[in-house]
Design a protein around this motif. Structure first.
Motif, PDB file in Angstrom:
ATOM      1  N   MET A   1       0.658  -0.955  -0.039  1.00 36.36           N
ATOM      2  CA  MET A   1       0.003   0.328  -0.044  1.00 36.36           C
ATOM      3  C   MET A   1       0.883   1.117   0.049  1.00 36.36           C
ATOM      4  O   MET A   1       1.790   1.436   0.979  1.00 36.36           O
ATOM      5  N   ARG A   2       0.443   2.165  -0.808  1.00 38.04           N
ATOM      6  CA  ARG A   2       1.321   3.323  -0.853  1.00 38.04           C
ATOM      7  C   ARG A   2       0.991   4.052   0.308  1.00 38.04           C
ATOM      8  O   ARG A   2      -0.073   4.249   1.010  1.00 38.04           O
ATOM      9  N   ARG A   3       2.180   4.979   0.848  1.00 37.78           N
ATOM     10  CA  ARG A   3       2.000   5.572   1.844  1.00 37.78           C
ATOM     11  C   ARG A   3       0.863   6.577   1.901  1.00 37.78           C
ATOM     12  O   ARG A   3       0.132   7.120   2.966  1.00 37.78           O
ATOM     13  N   LYS A   4       0.606   7.464   0.695  1.00 37.94           N
ATOM     14  CA  LYS A   4      -0.530   8.181   0.440  1.00 37.94           C
ATOM     15  C   LYS A   4      -1.600   7.576   0.777  1.00 37.94           C
ATOM     16  O   LYS A   4      -2.663   8.311   1.493  1.00 37.94           O
ATOM     17  N   ASP A   5      -1.856   6.553   0.389  1.00 36.08           N
ATOM     18  CA  ASP A   5      -3.060   5.634   0.601  1.00 36.08           C
ATOM     19  C   ASP A   5      -3.387   5.291   1.984  1.00 36.08           C
ATOM     20  O   ASP A   5      -4.445   5.602   2.675  1.00 36.08           O
ATOM     21  N   TYR A   6      -2.233   5.005   2.941  1.00 33.95           N
ATOM     22  CA  TYR A   6      -2.288   4.767   3.908  1.00 33.95           C
ATOM     23  C   TYR A   6      -2.701   5.836   4.924  1.00 33.95           C
ATOM     24  O   TYR A   6      -3.275   5.916   5.749  1.00 33.95           O
ATOM     25  N   LEU A   7      -2.054   6.986   4.491  1.00 37.76           N
ATOM     26  CA  LEU A   7      -2.357   8.278   5.460  1.00 37.76           C
ATOM     27  C   LEU A   7      -3.742   8.757   5.188  1.00 37.76           C
ATOM     28  O   LEU A   7      -4.328   9.436   5.974  1.00 37.76           O
ATOM     29  N   ALA A   8      -4.370   8.472   3.937  1.00 36.49           N
ATOM     30  CA  ALA A   8      -5.772   9.003   3.621  1.00 36.49           C
ATOM     31  C   ALA A   8      -6.602   8.048   4.409  1.00 36.49           C
ATOM     32  O   ALA A   8      -7.713   8.418   4.880  1.00 36.49           O
ATOM     33  N   LEU A   9      -6.326   6.624   4.580  1.00 37.14           N
ATOM     34  CA  LEU A   9      -7.338   5.858   5.365  1.00 37.14           C
ATOM     35  C   LEU A   9      -7.122   6.078   6.814  1.00 37.14           C
ATOM     36  O   LEU A   9      -8.079   6.236   7.481  1.00 37.14           O
ATOM     37  N   ILE A  10      -5.879   6.332   7.334  1.00 38.21           N
ATOM     38  CA  ILE A  10      -5.796   7.034   8.755  1.00 38.21           C
ATOM     39  C   ILE A  10      -6.717   8.017   8.953  1.00 38.21           C
ATOM     40  O   ILE A  10      -7.418   7.962  10.117  1.00 38.21           O
ATOM     41  N   ALA A  11      -6.418   9.084   8.207  1.00 35.78           N
ATOM     42  CA  ALA A  11      -7.115  10.324   8.335  1.00 35.78           C
ATOM     43  C   ALA A  11      -8.739  10.142   8.382  1.00 35.78           C
ATOM     44  O   ALA A  11      -9.654  10.768   9.067  1.00 35.78           O
ATOM     45  N   PHE A  12      -9.166   9.328   7.391  1.00 34.18           N
ATOM     46  CA  PHE A  12     -10.552   9.005   7.363  1.00 34.18           C
ATOM     47  C   PHE A  12     -11.090   8.286   8.681  1.00 34.18           C
ATOM     48  O   PHE A  12     -12.132   8.622   9.047  1.00 34.18           O
ATOM     49  N   TRP A  13     -10.248   7.249   9.075  1.00 34.78           N
ATOM     50  CA  TRP A  13     -10.528   6.534  10.435  1.00 34.78           C
ATOM     51  C   TRP A  13     -10.717   7.563  11.576  1.00 34.78           C
ATOM     52  O   TRP A  13     -11.466   7.528  12.198  1.00 34.78           O
ATOM     53  N   VAL A  14      -9.864   8.457  11.563  1.00 33.75           N
ATOM     54  CA  VAL A  14      -9.633   9.595  12.938  1.00 33.75           C
ATOM     55  C   VAL A  14     -10.985  10.339  12.846  1.00 33.75           C
ATOM     56  O   VAL A  14     -11.578  10.561  13.963  1.00 33.75           O
ATOM     57  N   ARG A 141     -10.611  -2.750  -2.011  1.00 37.70           N
ATOM     58  CA  ARG A 141      -9.586  -3.572  -2.153  1.00 37.70           C
ATOM     59  C   ARG A 141      -9.927  -4.509  -3.528  1.00 37.70           C
ATOM     60  O   ARG A 141      -9.162  -4.662  -4.352  1.00 37.70           O
ATOM     61  N   GLY A 142     -11.323  -4.926  -3.540  1.00 37.06           N
ATOM     62  CA  GLY A 142     -11.628  -5.642  -4.699  1.00 37.06           C
ATOM     63  C   GLY A 142     -11.587  -4.746  -6.133  1.00 37.06           C
ATOM     64  O   GLY A 142     -11.476  -5.353  -7.118  1.00 37.06           O
ATOM     65  N   ARG A 143     -11.856  -3.505  -5.999  1.00 38.53           N
ATOM     66  CA  ARG A 143     -11.309  -2.655  -6.981  1.00 38.53           C
ATOM     67  C   ARG A 143      -9.908  -2.407  -7.475  1.00 38.53           C
ATOM     68  O   ARG A 143      -9.712  -1.278  -8.096  1.00 38.53           O
ATOM     69  N   GLY A 144      -8.974  -2.845  -6.466  1.00 44.82           N
ATOM     70  CA  GLY A 144      -7.476  -2.409  -6.761  1.00 44.82           C
ATOM     71  C   GLY A 144      -7.014  -1.279  -5.787  1.00 44.82           C
ATOM     72  O   GLY A 144      -5.640  -1.066  -6.070  1.00 44.82           O
ATOM     73  N   TYR A 145      -7.677  -1.105  -4.844  1.00 46.85           N
ATOM     74  CA  TYR A 145      -7.069   0.327  -4.046  1.00 46.85           C
ATOM     75  C   TYR A 145      -6.724  -0.539  -2.647  1.00 46.85           C
ATOM     76  O   TYR A 145      -7.068  -1.694  -2.413  1.00 46.85           O
ATOM     77  N   PHE A 146      -5.643   0.165  -1.809  1.00 42.99           N
ATOM     78  CA  PHE A 146      -5.411  -0.316  -0.440  1.00 42.99           C
ATOM     79  C   PHE A 146      -4.796  -1.768  -0.521  1.00 42.99           C
ATOM     80  O   PHE A 146      -4.851  -2.429   0.306  1.00 42.99           O
ATOM     81  N   LEU A 147      -3.999  -2.033  -1.582  1.00 43.87           N
ATOM     82  CA  LEU A 147      -3.589  -3.169  -1.738  1.00 43.87           C
ATOM     83  C   LEU A 147      -1.942  -3.256  -1.302  1.00 43.87           C
ATOM     84  O   LEU A 147      -1.398  -2.366  -1.651  1.00 43.87           O
TER      85      LEU A 147
END
Length: 173
Positions: A1-14, A141-147
């Motif tokens: 997973m790219r760092r940008k995707d990871y940070l976006a996911l964490i920000a969304f969770w927060v 993930r089924g569409r190719g994101y956050f892999l």
């Protein structure tokens, strides 16, 4: 997973956690002071200044507790029942901190029934929000994101069998 995707996911969770916690605290306030159906609870007029300080103070405090309990770590998040256990522990500690604050500062003393309702609603709403986010991540993930890419070393039949198993399993990340 790219760092940008990871940070976006964490920000969304927060943000989603903050909304769920804020909603739980306000719903508990409304249930405690505006509903007459609660048994064994005396109907009182709230001292709203106390709650106006306590609720906004509690949200960032609980987010710090969530981070401390690794609820924003991808290795621990999206892990099913372990995540829910951490939510229960973090929400319990959040309530305990509010109790301690209400003892330390007498102007912040709050209703015990409000604290119990906050605890129950926070666990319920944060768990429901995390469940929905887990389902959303699974669809993405089924569409190719956050892999996350996997490297298979070797070219024998065993390595090829592993590659065949991993290729269609995008929901796991």
């Amino acid at each position: 997973m790219r760092r940008k995707d990871y940070l976006a996911l964490i920000a969304f969770w927060v943000v989603a956690d903050a909304v769920a916690i804020y909603a739980a605290l306000n719903l508990a306030f409304d249930a405690r002071y505006n509903l007459d159906w609660l048994p064994l609870i005396e109907k009182l007029a709230p001292i709203t200044e106390r709650y106006a300080v306590m609720i906004p103070l509690a949200v960032p405090l609980w987010l710090v507790l969530f981070a401390f309990h690794q609820l924003y770590d991808l290795r621990c998040t999206l892990a099913g029942l372990q995540e829910y256990g951490k939510i229960i522990v973090a929400c319990t500690l959040g309530i305990l901190v509010l109790i301690v604050l209400s003892f330390i500062e007498p102007n912040l003393s709050v209703s015990r029934s409000w604290l119990v309702l906050c605890w129950l609603l926070a666990i319920l709403l944060v768990s429901a929000e995390r469940f929905m986010l887990r389902r959303l991540v699974r669809v993405l993930r089924g569409r190719g994101y956050f892999l996350t890419r996997a490297i298979i070393v070797g070219a024998n039949e065993h390595a090829k069998a592993i590659a065949r198993q991993l290729a269609p399993a995008t929901q796991s990340g």
